[in-house]
Enzyme design. Structure first.
Site, PDB file in Angstrom:
ATOM      1  N   ILE A  70       0.732  -1.039   0.107  1.00 48.78           N
ATOM      2  CA  ILE A  70      -0.235   0.210  -0.085  1.00 48.78           C
ATOM      3  C   ILE A  70       0.899   1.247  -0.157  1.00 48.78           C
ATOM      4  O   ILE A  70       0.267   2.175  -0.541  1.00 48.78           O
ATOM      5  CB  ILE A  70      -0.779   0.095   1.266  1.00 48.78           C
ATOM      6  CG1 ILE A  70      -1.562  -1.294   1.505  1.00 48.78           C
ATOM      7  CG2 ILE A  70      -1.896   1.352   1.267  1.00 48.78           C
ATOM      8  CD1 ILE A  70      -2.818  -1.454   0.346  1.00 48.78           C
ATOM      9  N   CYS A 128       9.094   1.450   8.034  1.00 49.67           N
ATOM     10  CA  CYS A 128       9.011   2.111   7.121  1.00 49.67           C
ATOM     11  C   CYS A 128      10.563   2.875   6.848  1.00 49.67           C
ATOM     12  O   CYS A 128      11.490   2.688   7.884  1.00 49.67           O
ATOM     13  CB  CYS A 128       8.146   3.490   6.974  1.00 49.67           C
ATOM     14  SG  CYS A 128       8.592   4.352   8.248  1.00 49.67           S
ATOM     15  N   GLY A 214      -1.434 -12.886   6.957  1.00 50.15           N
ATOM     16  CA  GLY A 214      -2.400 -13.836   7.176  1.00 50.15           C
ATOM     17  C   GLY A 214      -1.890 -15.278   7.563  1.00 50.15           C
ATOM     18  O   GLY A 214      -0.719 -15.257   8.062  1.00 50.15           O
ATOM     19  N   GLY A 241      -0.146 -11.390  13.686  1.00 46.74           N
ATOM     20  CA  GLY A 241       0.625 -12.268  12.762  1.00 46.74           C
ATOM     21  C   GLY A 241      -0.324 -13.450  12.461  1.00 46.74           C
ATOM     22  O   GLY A 241      -0.094 -14.629  13.082  1.00 46.74           O
ATOM     23  N   THR A 264      -5.403  -9.453   8.856  1.00 47.19           N
ATOM     24  CA  THR A 264      -5.896 -10.035   7.519  1.00 47.19           C
ATOM     25  C   THR A 264      -7.237 -10.605   7.506  1.00 47.19           C
ATOM     26  O   THR A 264      -7.981 -10.676   6.529  1.00 47.19           O
ATOM     27  CB  THR A 264      -4.814 -10.875   6.842  1.00 47.19           C
ATOM     28  OG1 THR A 264      -3.576 -10.066   6.646  1.00 47.19           O
ATOM     29  CG2 THR A 264      -5.209 -11.284   5.347  1.00 47.19           C
TER      30      THR A 264
END
Ligand SMILES: Cc1cc2nc3c(=O)[nH]c(=O)nc-3n(C[C@H](O)[C@H](O)[C@H](O)COP(=O)(O)O)c2cc1C
Length: 306
Positions: A70, A128, A214, A241, A264
């Site tokens: 994203i 990041c 996921g 997680g 997720t």
């Protein structure tokens, strides 16, 4: 079953936390999700200036997991304070803000701006790139500590540092951020991954490499929780997680997490938390566990000679 859990300075009514970026801005999700089942919900990470994010494709399913790239798209803190923050009291759940930046000073400024808006805690998204070194903060204990120290100096709110399973020594990063003032750690963010479509020969994501999340990453996150807990038994942990069911939550609690985040799973089952709490209560009845707190760190080793 008593679902209450303590996470450093915070007391949560449920061990479930809605993971950042997987419930939108939180306020939109409040209309469709069942936040009554969560102890906290984390808003999408916010930076100082608006970040446009990466172009499509940004989501790509792989097996039972998902790749995302994203690029931490967000409107910037000024717009966030105007459009999202005023609606947080109606979310029906304590909301944690999530801050992100390209320098430690930027993280600090965003946290300072966010502090008075009603968030119950601030999560520091260390996954990041650091403009100074180009390397992701979360991979480097010193860079992570510098960010957390800047945020600590900027706010009196409870502070969580979100770590990366991609760090070579996640327990070392946890120790560094705890020393810099983090009240708890979130273990962990997505695992670096990539995919190429053999038919089109194009990568699944425009950014090529992204974050894998996921069910398939659960053992990786669980390993990270065990490592952090072993190195720092007093440091509160949010396990994160691949959680999909009540048994997964129990696993993370046993490994030493005080709370467990859902991410997720929201993409396929918006109201997963209600089902997961029912499964957790059923586990409690079957195994004679009256309090979630009694499960924390209670895994049993095969041998006792250590
Ligand atoms: C589409 C998407 C967007 C995400 N955005 C953020 C974000 O803005 N900030 C953050 O700290 N984590 C973000 N994450 C990571 C999740 O909060 C979570 O740590 C990760 O997905 C692992 O948990 P899961 O396997 O339950 O999804 C994002 C994950 C996904 C799938």
């Amino acid at each position: 079953m008593d679902l209450t859990t303590r996470l450093g300075p915070l007391t949560l009514r449920s061990p479930l936390v809605a993971a950042s970026g997987t419930v939108g801005s939180v306020v939109d999700f409040a209309a469709v999700g069942a936040f009554a089942h969560y102890g906290a919900a984390v808003a999408k990470s916010v930076s100082e200036d608006p970040w446009p994010g990466r172009p499509a494709p940004r989501l790509y399913p792989v097996g039972s997991g998902m790749l995302n790239g994203i690029g931490i798209q967000n409107p910037g803190i000024a717009a966030w304070l105007e459009t999202v923050a005023p609606r947080l009291p109606g979310a029906g759940v304590p909301v944690w803000g999530s801050v992100v930046g390209r320098t430690a000073a930027e993280f600090g400024r965003v946290a300072a701006a966010m502090s008075g808006c009603g968030v119950a805690a601030i999560e520091v998204n260390l996954s990041c790139p650091n403009v100074a070194g180009g390397v992701v903060f979360a991979l480097d204990p010193a860079a992570s500590a510098e960010v957390v120290a800047a945020v600590r100096a900027a706010t009196a709110l409870p502070l969580g540092a979100k770590l990366s399973p991609n760090a070579a020594d996640i327990a070392g990063v946890a120790a560094a951020v705890a020393a810099a003032g983090a009240d708890f750690v979130v273990v962990a963010n997505t695992v670096l991954g990539a995919a190429i479509d053999p038919g089109t020969r194009r990568p699944g994501l425009s950014g090529v490499v992204g974050g894998y999340s996921g069910a398939p990453i659960k053992p990786i996150a669980l390993r990270a929780v065990l490592e952090v807990r072993r190195a720092l038994p007093e440091l509160p942990i949010v396990g994160c997680g691949g959680v999909r069911c009540g048994a997964d939550v129990v696993e993370f609690l046993l490994a030493g997490a005080q709370a467990v985040a859902l991410g997720t799973v929201h993409f396929t089952e918006t109201r997963a938390a209600g089902r997961i709490i029912r499964e957790l209560r059923r586990y409690g009845r079957r195994h004679g566990v009256d309090r979630v707190a009694d499960l924390i760190g209670a895994w049993i080793p095969w041998t006792t000679d250590g």
